[in-house]
Design an enzyme around this catalytic site. Structure first.
Site, PDB file in Angstrom:
ATOM      1  N   CYS A 331      -1.242   2.130   1.886  1.00 19.42           N
ATOM      2  CA  CYS A 331      -2.613   2.645   1.908  1.00 19.42           C
ATOM      3  C   CYS A 331      -3.621   1.761   2.651  1.00 19.42           C
ATOM      4  O   CYS A 331      -4.351   2.274   3.507  1.00 19.42           O
ATOM      5  CB  CYS A 331      -3.123   2.894   0.496  1.00 19.42           C
ATOM      6  N   ARG A 360       8.802  -3.584  -3.624  1.00 16.60           N
ATOM      7  CA  ARG A 360       8.196  -3.707  -4.946  1.00 16.60           C
ATOM      8  C   ARG A 360       9.170  -4.397  -5.878  1.00 16.60           C
ATOM      9  O   ARG A 360      10.378  -4.144  -5.814  1.00 16.60           O
ATOM     10  CB  ARG A 360       7.852  -2.328  -5.514  1.00 16.60           C
ATOM     11  N   GLN A 378       8.701   5.134   2.349  1.00 12.50           N
ATOM     12  CA  GLN A 378       7.992   6.329   1.885  1.00 12.50           C
ATOM     13  C   GLN A 378       7.607   7.205   3.061  1.00 12.50           C
ATOM     14  O   GLN A 378       7.278   6.701   4.129  1.00 12.50           O
ATOM     15  CB  GLN A 378       6.693   5.914   1.183  1.00 12.50           C
ATOM     16  N   ASP A 380       4.752   8.607   3.799  1.00 12.01           N
ATOM     17  CA  ASP A 380       3.436   8.384   3.211  1.00 12.01           C
ATOM     18  C   ASP A 380       2.366   8.918   4.154  1.00 12.01           C
ATOM     19  O   ASP A 380       2.422   8.663   5.348  1.00 12.01           O
ATOM     20  CB  ASP A 380       3.266   6.870   3.040  1.00 12.01           C
ATOM     21  N   HIS A 382      -2.068   9.750   4.371  1.00 12.70           N
ATOM     22  CA  HIS A 382      -3.388   9.781   3.763  1.00 12.70           C
ATOM     23  C   HIS A 382      -4.215  10.791   4.526  1.00 12.70           C
ATOM     24  O   HIS A 382      -4.278  10.742   5.744  1.00 12.70           O
ATOM     25  CB  HIS A 382      -4.020   8.392   3.808  1.00 12.70           C
ATOM     26  N   LYS A 466      -3.921  13.999  -9.976  1.00 13.97           N
ATOM     27  CA  LYS A 466      -2.774  14.195  -9.096  1.00 13.97           C
ATOM     28  C   LYS A 466      -1.915  15.385  -9.517  1.00 13.97           C
ATOM     29  O   LYS A 466      -2.005  15.847 -10.661  1.00 13.97           O
ATOM     30  CB  LYS A 466      -1.896  12.945  -9.080  1.00 13.97           C
ATOM     31  N   HIS A 512      -3.807  10.755  -1.110  1.00 14.93           N
ATOM     32  CA  HIS A 512      -2.567  10.053  -0.782  1.00 14.93           C
ATOM     33  C   HIS A 512      -1.436  10.981  -1.200  1.00 14.93           C
ATOM     34  O   HIS A 512      -1.448  11.498  -2.304  1.00 14.93           O
ATOM     35  CB  HIS A 512      -2.516   8.751  -1.573  1.00 14.93           C
TER      36      HIS A 512
END
Length: 643
Positions: A331, A360, A378, A380, A382, A466, A512
């Site tokens: 992000c 992680r 990911q 991912d 945005h 979410k 996101h």
RNA sequence: GCCGGCGUAGCUCAGUUGGAAGAGCAGCUGAUUUGUAAUCAGCGGGUCGCGGGUUCGAAUCCUGCCGCCGGCUCCA
């Protein structure tokens, strides 16, 4: 739904529901496990309720199944305490596929113990002891269990709000239990104890470790056998096993736990999925971006990750006296791209997409194949937009998510909407207005697509509401799928802005979203969903040509070249092995098409086609085979918009 | 991290009360030229997870580490 009987005109003189059923519906009486009147579930030993309708629950009903297995767990606890009198019981609920019970025992149970417990359970079942419900004041129950030394039950009771509680007993065994239960132990027909494992009292690792025995129960031996067969099938489809057998990936000890090596076949699978994913994003107006694996610790302070996500992050590394951290999320990078220039409302919506690899920390005990790793990629993105664009954007993401999942053969979804709870409004970022806009856009998107969903107040993370979509796989298991989350935290922490038509500065909304989630986890689940038999468009090797004898090698290579030129991923098996062995090999590798070529095929310019899972389809001209295959080579179609 | 189980050839696994490390598959070599799920024979392959201890002698018993597997609220 169980069978609903109209009892409005019945007299209530029968001793129990069971007695009444035996008189009026003898066959149902044998199958029944409990009954529902309104929203209450009753023991069959209870008197006929004063309602108009009575729903008779059998094992076929979820609620009935729970009762059945809950009784099985009591029988197990009874057996354990008669074999191990010092054992203290904790909790023993029915769960999705069976039941468990937790015990505090000085010595952990062994496999041999399980066999003994099963034998004892069979005795208790053969004795067909009635289960007797008894109600008593809570304080009396506390004393009762204290006297018996059942400190866990006493602890549970102490925390309960109810004034009156119930116990169920069978023979000498008494357990604190809300019920309901089967009328007698003999009603449990087929059961099996499956495993024993440690479990903390109330799931908290500061509490004592108890011993949990898992088991399951069914009304017939056939159903139990079928359940055990399905478990074996699941083990055969385990992605870790298929990962090795199909040479897709490995997680070698020397590399470190939770770190994945993708071998050529798995690499091809992943490449194809990524390519499909990129293409579909571009079609939908996303722009691809890339970001590095590390960033200054300062960035993670600004984003807040170093405070609220610290435990998931790896330690610092020093570069030129400056502290850097490896990224746990993408992000902040996307935010910096947004902030690289002054943004106008005319720039929005901006959709930034990256296949971003993050790291992680996961505790060693939770690592599991591709499903729980420490480094993963990911899909991912945005989406940054104005409040009046948000509705369309959320719908677009939802449609995209459903398209993508259906493309991989997932048809059944469960949609969870997580929103704010009332309890602690201060823990949430963002204004009330933002939360309202966000929630409304999520609900509208779900409803406009005719999806049912589960609303979970209080389940939202602090930075926004979410949607989570769960997928049901071919074996009926649920997997975490796409997630769509609002982020009011980063827009505020990074002072993200755009200039509106009014010339003033405004804070944009940011979503996101990750559709696969992580490629690793998605592919792990997908391997199990397909059992390793991938559709043609994703198969690392789509066709294998099997020449019968050496003299067919040239023809095999020639066919191979032709297919390859048409974009087919093809191998020629020119080993000196028998045709039977080559075919067996190809089948075990789950290759979609095996093309056998010998004298007959060489003569007629054909291939003999054998399709995985279907067997021999007979000879086809090479060109015919190619044109028949053409449609299967392509990924499932999406939008028609040009790339 | 914690509880339990497991760790023997690339893979799947035997290995008795402590007494010479094995099988099948895979691999390599050779023979076989094969028609829809395993052709035959031979050969190579091991720090029995790692370290320490007990013992005349340890894959086996004890102990410390490492790794893997299952589980760690689906709430009486």
């Amino acid at each position: 739904m169980g069978k609903i009987l109209d009892i409005s005109s019945e007299d209530r003189s029968a001793d129990s529901i069971l007695a009444w059923l035996r008189a009026r519906h003898p066959e149902l009486a044998e199958e029944a496990v409990a009954a529902r009147a309104g929203d209450r579930i009753l023991d069959l030993t209870a008197p006929l309720p004063e309602t108009d309708k009575l729903e008779v629950l059998t094992f076929e009903d979820e609620a009935g199944r729970e009762v059945y297995r809950h009784t099985a767990s009591h029988i197990m606890a009874d057996a354990v305490q008669s074999l191990f009198p010092e054992a203290k019981v904790a909790i023993g609920p029915a769960i999705q596929e069976g039941f468990y019970y937790d015990f505090d025992v000085p010595e952990p149970f062994t496999e041999d113990d399980l066999a003994k417990i099963e034998a004892k359970m069979r005795e208790i079942i053969a004795a067909d002891l009635p289960l007797v419900r008894k109600e008593m004041p809570r304080l009396e129950a506390i004393n009762l269990f204290r006297e018996k030394g059942e400190k866990y039950k006493a602890e549970l009771l102490a925390a309960m709000p109810d004034e009156v509680v119930s116990t169920y007993s069978q023979g000498d065994f008494v357990d604190l239990c809300r019920g309901p239960h089967l009328p007698s132990t003999g009603r449990v027909k087929a059961f099996k104890l499956l495993s024993v494992a440690g479990a903390y009292w109330r799931g908290d690792e500061r509490n004592p470790m108890l011993q949990r025995i898992y088991g399951t129960a069914f009304p017939t031996q056939e159903q139990l056998d079928e359940f055990l067969r399905r478990r074996e099938e699941a083990a055969r489809r385990d992605h870790r096993r298929l990962g090795r057998e199909l040479d897709l990936f490995s997680i070698p000890e020397q590399l470190g736990g939770g770190l994945v090596l993708w071998h050529p076949k798995g690499g091809m699978l992943r490449y194809l999925i990524e390519e499909f994913c990129r293409r579909e994003h571009l079609k939908r107006g996303y722009q691809m971006v890339f970001s590095p694996h590390i960033a200054r610790a300062h960035l993670w302070e600004t984003s807040g990750h170093l405070s609220f996500y610290r435990d998931g992050m790896y330690g610092p590394m020093m570069i030129d006296d400056e502290e850097y951290r490896i990224k746990p999320m993408n992000c902040p990078f996307h935010v910096l791209i947004y902030k690289s220039q002054v943004r106008s409302y005319r720039d929005l919506p901006l959709r930034l997409f990256e296949l971003g690899t993050v790291y992680r920390y996961e505790r060693s005990g939770v690592l599991h194949g591709l499903l729980r790793v420490r480094g993963f990629t990911q899909d991912d993105a945005h989406i940054i937009c104005t409040p009046d664009q948000i509705g369309e954007e959320v719908k677009g993401v939802l449609d995209f998510a459903l398209f993508l999942m259906r493309a991989f053969g997932y048809q059944d979804f469960q949609v969870d909407l997580s929103v704010r709870g009332d309890s602690d409004p201060d823990k949430y970022m963002g204004s009330d207005e933002e939360w309202e806009i966000a929630e409304r856009s999520l609900v509208e998107a779900i409803e406009s697509r005719g999806l049912s969903y589960h609303r979970a107040p209080g389940e939202a993370v602090f930075y926004g509401p979410k949607i989570d979509i769960k997928l049901e796989d071919s074996m009926g298991r649920l997997w975490q799928g796409p997630t769509i989350q609002f982020d009011f935290n980063l827009t505020s922490r990074f002072d993200m802005e755009y200039v509106g038509a009014d010339g003033a500065r405004h804070t944009p909304l940011m979503i996101h979203r990750a559709l696969f989630g992580s490629l690793e986890r998605f592919i792990g689940g997908y391997i199990e969903h397909t059992g390793g038999a991938f559709p043609v468009w994703l198969a690392p090797v789509q066709a294998k040509i099997i020449p019968i004898a050496d003299r067919h090698h040239d023809y095999a290579q020639q066919v191979g070249r032709k297919l390859r030129e048409s974009g087919v991923r093809v191998e020629v098996d020119d080993r000196r092995a028998t045709t039977g062995a080559k075919i067996r090999d190809g089948e075990m590798q789950k290759i979609p098409y095996l093309l056998i070529v010998g004298d007959r095929e060489q003569e007629a310019d054909t291939v003999s086609v054998r399709k995985h899972g279907e067997g021999n389809l007979g000879a086809q001209g090479v060109d015919d085979f190619l044109s028949a295959l053409a449609a299967e080579l392509e990924p499932p179609g999406g939008l028609d918009a040009p790339v």
